[in-house]
Write a protein that holds these residues in place. Structure first.
Motif, PDB file in Angstrom:
ATOM      1  N   THR A 117       0.750  -1.163   0.143  1.00  0.00           N
ATOM      2  CA  THR A 117       0.205  -0.023   0.132  1.00  0.00           C
ATOM      3  C   THR A 117       0.789   1.122   0.062  1.00  0.00           C
ATOM      4  OG1 THR A 117      -1.863  -1.320   1.277  1.00  0.00           O
ATOM      5  CG2 THR A 117      -1.889   1.278   1.335  1.00  0.00           C
ATOM      6  N   LEU A 118       0.543   2.220  -0.807  1.00  0.00           N
ATOM      7  CA  LEU A 118       1.043   3.602  -0.807  1.00  0.00           C
ATOM      8  C   LEU A 118      -0.133   4.309  -0.064  1.00  0.00           C
ATOM      9  CD1 LEU A 118       2.495   5.987  -1.580  1.00  0.00           C
ATOM     10  CD2 LEU A 118       1.480   5.857  -3.926  1.00  0.00           C
ATOM     11  N   VAL A 119       0.605   5.199   1.088  1.00  0.00           N
ATOM     12  CA  VAL A 119      -0.519   6.142   1.670  1.00  0.00           C
ATOM     13  C   VAL A 119       0.165   7.393   1.198  1.00  0.00           C
ATOM     14  CG1 VAL A 119      -0.812   7.284   3.757  1.00  0.00           C
ATOM     15  CG2 VAL A 119      -0.518   4.833   3.673  1.00  0.00           C
ATOM     16  N   LEU A 120      -0.773   7.827   0.269  1.00  0.00           N
ATOM     17  CA  LEU A 120      -0.475   9.001  -0.547  1.00  0.00           C
ATOM     18  C   LEU A 120      -1.116  10.339   0.296  1.00  0.00           C
ATOM     19  CD1 LEU A 120       0.664  10.468  -3.251  1.00  0.00           C
ATOM     20  CD2 LEU A 120      -1.714  10.009  -4.091  1.00  0.00           C
ATOM     21  N   GLY A 121      -0.392  11.283   0.733  1.00  0.00           N
ATOM     22  CA  GLY A 121      -0.563  12.382   1.794  1.00  0.00           C
ATOM     23  C   GLY A 121      -0.390  12.081   3.122  1.00  0.00           C
ATOM     24  N   ALA A 122       0.803  11.276   3.462  1.00  0.00           N
ATOM     25  CA  ALA A 122       1.115  10.867   4.710  1.00  0.00           C
ATOM     26  C   ALA A 122       1.497  12.088   5.550  1.00  0.00           C
ATOM     27  CB  ALA A 122       2.417   9.777   4.556  1.00  0.00           C
ATOM     28  N   VAL A 174       1.237  -1.149   9.234  1.00  0.00           N
ATOM     29  CA  VAL A 174       2.667  -1.922   9.885  1.00  0.00           C
ATOM     30  C   VAL A 174       2.175  -2.813  10.914  1.00  0.00           C
ATOM     31  CG1 VAL A 174       4.690  -1.501  11.119  1.00  0.00           C
ATOM     32  CG2 VAL A 174       4.095   0.032   9.244  1.00  0.00           C
ATOM     33  N   ASN A 175       1.349  -2.473  11.769  1.00  0.00           N
ATOM     34  CA  ASN A 175       1.091  -3.525  12.979  1.00  0.00           C
ATOM     35  C   ASN A 175       0.163  -4.631  12.210  1.00  0.00           C
ATOM     36  OD1 ASN A 175       2.050  -1.946  14.645  1.00  0.00           O
ATOM     37  ND2 ASN A 175       0.067  -0.941  15.279  1.00  0.00           N
ATOM     38  N   GLN A 176      -0.380  -4.666  11.190  1.00  0.00           N
ATOM     39  CA  GLN A 176      -1.010  -5.873  10.527  1.00  0.00           C
ATOM     40  C   GLN A 176      -0.142  -6.319   9.479  1.00  0.00           C
ATOM     41  OE1 GLN A 176      -5.168  -5.168   9.434  1.00  0.00           O
ATOM     42  NE2 GLN A 176      -5.488  -4.132  11.435  1.00  0.00           N
ATOM     43  N   CYS A 177       1.242  -6.145   9.428  1.00  0.00           N
ATOM     44  CA  CYS A 177       2.396  -6.694   8.425  1.00  0.00           C
ATOM     45  C   CYS A 177       1.845  -6.497   6.920  1.00  0.00           C
ATOM     46  CB  CYS A 177       2.319  -8.059   8.741  1.00  0.00           C
ATOM     47  SG  CYS A 177       2.856  -8.414  10.511  1.00  0.00           S
ATOM     48  N   PHE A 178       1.229  -5.148   6.753  1.00  0.00           N
ATOM     49  CA  PHE A 178       1.433  -5.126   5.421  1.00  0.00           C
ATOM     50  C   PHE A 178       2.643  -4.121   4.936  1.00  0.00           C
ATOM     51  CE2 PHE A 178      -3.290  -5.313   6.194  1.00  0.00           C
ATOM     52  CZ  PHE A 178      -3.840  -6.055   5.232  1.00  0.00           C
ATOM     53  N   GLU A 179       3.036  -4.499   3.744  1.00  0.00           N
ATOM     54  CA  GLU A 179       4.007  -3.671   3.275  1.00  0.00           C
ATOM     55  C   GLU A 179       3.607  -2.226   2.804  1.00  0.00           C
ATOM     56  OE1 GLU A 179       7.605  -3.810  -0.400  1.00  0.00           O
ATOM     57  OE2 GLU A 179       5.973  -5.502   0.041  1.00  0.00           O
ATOM     58  N   VAL A 180       4.216  -1.195   3.450  1.00  0.00           N
ATOM     59  CA  VAL A 180       3.734   0.273   3.171  1.00  0.00           C
ATOM     60  C   VAL A 180       4.965   1.100   2.721  1.00  0.00           C
ATOM     61  CG1 VAL A 180       2.818   2.050   4.628  1.00  0.00           C
ATOM     62  CG2 VAL A 180       2.349  -0.289   5.077  1.00  0.00           C
ATOM     63  N   VAL A 181       4.529   2.026   1.846  1.00  0.00           N
ATOM     64  CA  VAL A 181       5.440   3.078   1.276  1.00  0.00           C
ATOM     65  C   VAL A 181       4.545   4.038   1.557  1.00  0.00           C
ATOM     66  CG1 VAL A 181       6.750   1.460  -0.392  1.00  0.00           C
ATOM     67  CG2 VAL A 181       4.583   2.616  -1.126  1.00  0.00           C
ATOM     68  N   ALA A 182       5.023   5.421   1.705  1.00  0.00           N
ATOM     69  CA  ALA A 182       4.404   6.522   1.805  1.00  0.00           C
ATOM     70  C   ALA A 182       5.071   7.853   0.994  1.00  0.00           C
ATOM     71  CB  ALA A 182       4.372   6.879   3.378  1.00  0.00           C
ATOM     72  N   PHE A 183       4.248   8.730   0.663  1.00  0.00           N
ATOM     73  CA  PHE A 183       4.559  10.109   0.218  1.00  0.00           C
ATOM     74  C   PHE A 183       3.822  11.074   0.987  1.00  0.00           C
ATOM     75  CE2 PHE A 183       3.148  13.499  -2.162  1.00  0.00           C
ATOM     76  CZ  PHE A 183       4.585  14.016  -2.561  1.00  0.00           C
ATOM     77  N   GLY A 184       4.590  12.283   1.255  1.00  0.00           N
ATOM     78  CA  GLY A 184       4.107  13.411   2.034  1.00  0.00           C
ATOM     79  C   GLY A 184       4.788  14.538   1.685  1.00  0.00           C
ATOM     80  N   LEU A 185       4.292  15.671   2.210  1.00  0.00           N
ATOM     81  CA  LEU A 185       4.907  16.934   1.938  1.00  0.00           C
ATOM     82  C   LEU A 185       6.451  16.949   2.685  1.00  0.00           C
ATOM     83  CD1 LEU A 185       1.953  19.109   1.238  1.00  0.00           C
ATOM     84  CD2 LEU A 185       3.289  17.962  -0.455  1.00  0.00           C
ATOM     85  N   LYS A 186       6.490  16.318   3.854  1.00  0.00           N
ATOM     86  CA  LYS A 186       7.463  16.740   4.742  1.00  0.00           C
ATOM     87  C   LYS A 186       8.195  15.217   5.063  1.00  0.00           C
ATOM     88  CE  LYS A 186       5.720  20.624   7.332  1.00  0.00           C
ATOM     89  NZ  LYS A 186       5.350  21.115   8.605  1.00  0.00           N
ATOM     90  N   LEU A 214      -9.476  -1.926   7.828  1.00  0.00           N
ATOM     91  CA  LEU A 214      -8.367  -2.722   8.449  1.00  0.00           C
ATOM     92  C   LEU A 214      -9.096  -3.288   9.851  1.00  0.00           C
ATOM     93  CD1 LEU A 214      -5.400  -0.219   7.747  1.00  0.00           C
ATOM     94  CD2 LEU A 214      -5.411  -2.901   7.277  1.00  0.00           C
ATOM     95  N   SER A 215      -9.770  -2.536  10.419  1.00  0.00           N
ATOM     96  CA  SER A 215     -10.473  -2.807  11.825  1.00  0.00           C
ATOM     97  C   SER A 215     -11.476  -3.882  11.689  1.00  0.00           C
ATOM     98  CB  SER A 215     -10.923  -1.514  12.246  1.00  0.00           C
ATOM     99  OG  SER A 215     -10.018  -0.762  12.756  1.00  0.00           O
ATOM    100  N   GLY A 264      10.295  12.179   6.510  1.00  0.00           N
ATOM    101  CA  GLY A 264      10.340  11.846   8.166  1.00  0.00           C
ATOM    102  C   GLY A 264       9.960  10.371   8.036  1.00  0.00           C
ATOM    103  N   GLU A 265       9.633   9.869   9.275  1.00  0.00           N
ATOM    104  CA  GLU A 265       9.569   8.321   9.375  1.00  0.00           C
ATOM    105  C   GLU A 265       8.131   8.207  10.327  1.00  0.00           C
ATOM    106  OE1 GLU A 265      11.990   5.344  11.586  1.00  0.00           O
ATOM    107  OE2 GLU A 265      13.053   5.815   9.895  1.00  0.00           O
ATOM    108  N   VAL A 266       7.267   7.146   9.878  1.00  0.00           N
ATOM    109  CA  VAL A 266       6.262   7.009  10.846  1.00  0.00           C
ATOM    110  C   VAL A 266       6.187   5.195  10.880  1.00  0.00           C
ATOM    111  CG1 VAL A 266       3.809   6.636  11.159  1.00  0.00           C
ATOM    112  CG2 VAL A 266       4.792   8.617   9.774  1.00  0.00           C
ATOM    113  N   ALA A 267       6.357   4.805  12.170  1.00  0.00           N
ATOM    114  CA  ALA A 267       6.390   3.475  12.483  1.00  0.00           C
ATOM    115  C   ALA A 267       7.625   2.700  11.486  1.00  0.00           C
ATOM    116  CB  ALA A 267       4.991   2.816  12.180  1.00  0.00           C
ATOM    117  N   GLY A 268       8.625   3.494  11.574  1.00  0.00           N
ATOM    118  CA  GLY A 268       9.667   2.717  10.465  1.00  0.00           C
ATOM    119  C   GLY A 268       9.455   2.753   9.205  1.00  0.00           C
ATOM    120  N   ILE A 269       8.461   3.452   8.694  1.00  0.00           N
ATOM    121  CA  ILE A 269       8.170   3.763   7.197  1.00  0.00           C
ATOM    122  C   ILE A 269       8.946   4.947   7.021  1.00  0.00           C
ATOM    123  CG2 ILE A 269       6.594   3.762   5.379  1.00  0.00           C
ATOM    124  CD1 ILE A 269       7.089   0.959   6.783  1.00  0.00           C
TER     125      ILE A 269
END
Length: 120
Positions: free
Chosen positions: A5-10, A26-38, A115-116, A40-45
């Motif tokens: 999953t790409l989180v666009l607007g992270a 991440v907690n549910q073991c999905f592979e994650v990539v992220a794009f945002g304006l700043k 997810l929930s 940094g790192e969230v949960a190791g991503i």
């Protein structure tokens, strides 16, 4: 099946839904990539600030205001995801039509709820 999953607007802000969804993925073991304006790192991503050509994406989950989405239309289509999720507040009929023309499935839903409830 791992739905990369790409989180666009992270966001780096922990109170933002995009941040929360990264942590939940991440907690549910999905592979994650992220794009945002700043950067940094969230949960190791790492949050990328360049529009990278991610490969093998299953899902793009949007956290970008509809007025700002047009700058990402071509980018999202170029990634060839299997689906795009329009989270609350990101609904955009113009983008829906573009995705339809490229045979990319989309849904108007909340990634956190999906997810929930094990419907992701």
């Amino acid at each position: 099946m791992n739905k990369k999953t790409l989180v666009l607007g992270a966001s780096l802000k922990p109170e933002r839904y995009s941040n929360f969804v990264i942590r939940k993925l991440v907690n549910q073991c999905f592979e994650v990539v992220a794009f945002g304006l700043k950067q940094g790192e969230v949960a190791g991503i790492p949050i990328d600030t360049d529009l990278l050509p991610y490969k093998d994406l299953h899902t793009v989950t949007l956290y970008v205001n509809p007025k700002k989405q047009s700058m990402y239309y071509d980018y999202v289509v170029s990634l060839k995801p299997k689906r795009v999720i329009f989270n609350p507040g990101t609904e955009n009929p113009e983008f829906y039509e573009i995705l339809k023309k490229h045979n990319i499935f989309f849904e108007v839903a909340c990634s956190l709820v999906l997810l929930s409830t094990n419907q992701y």
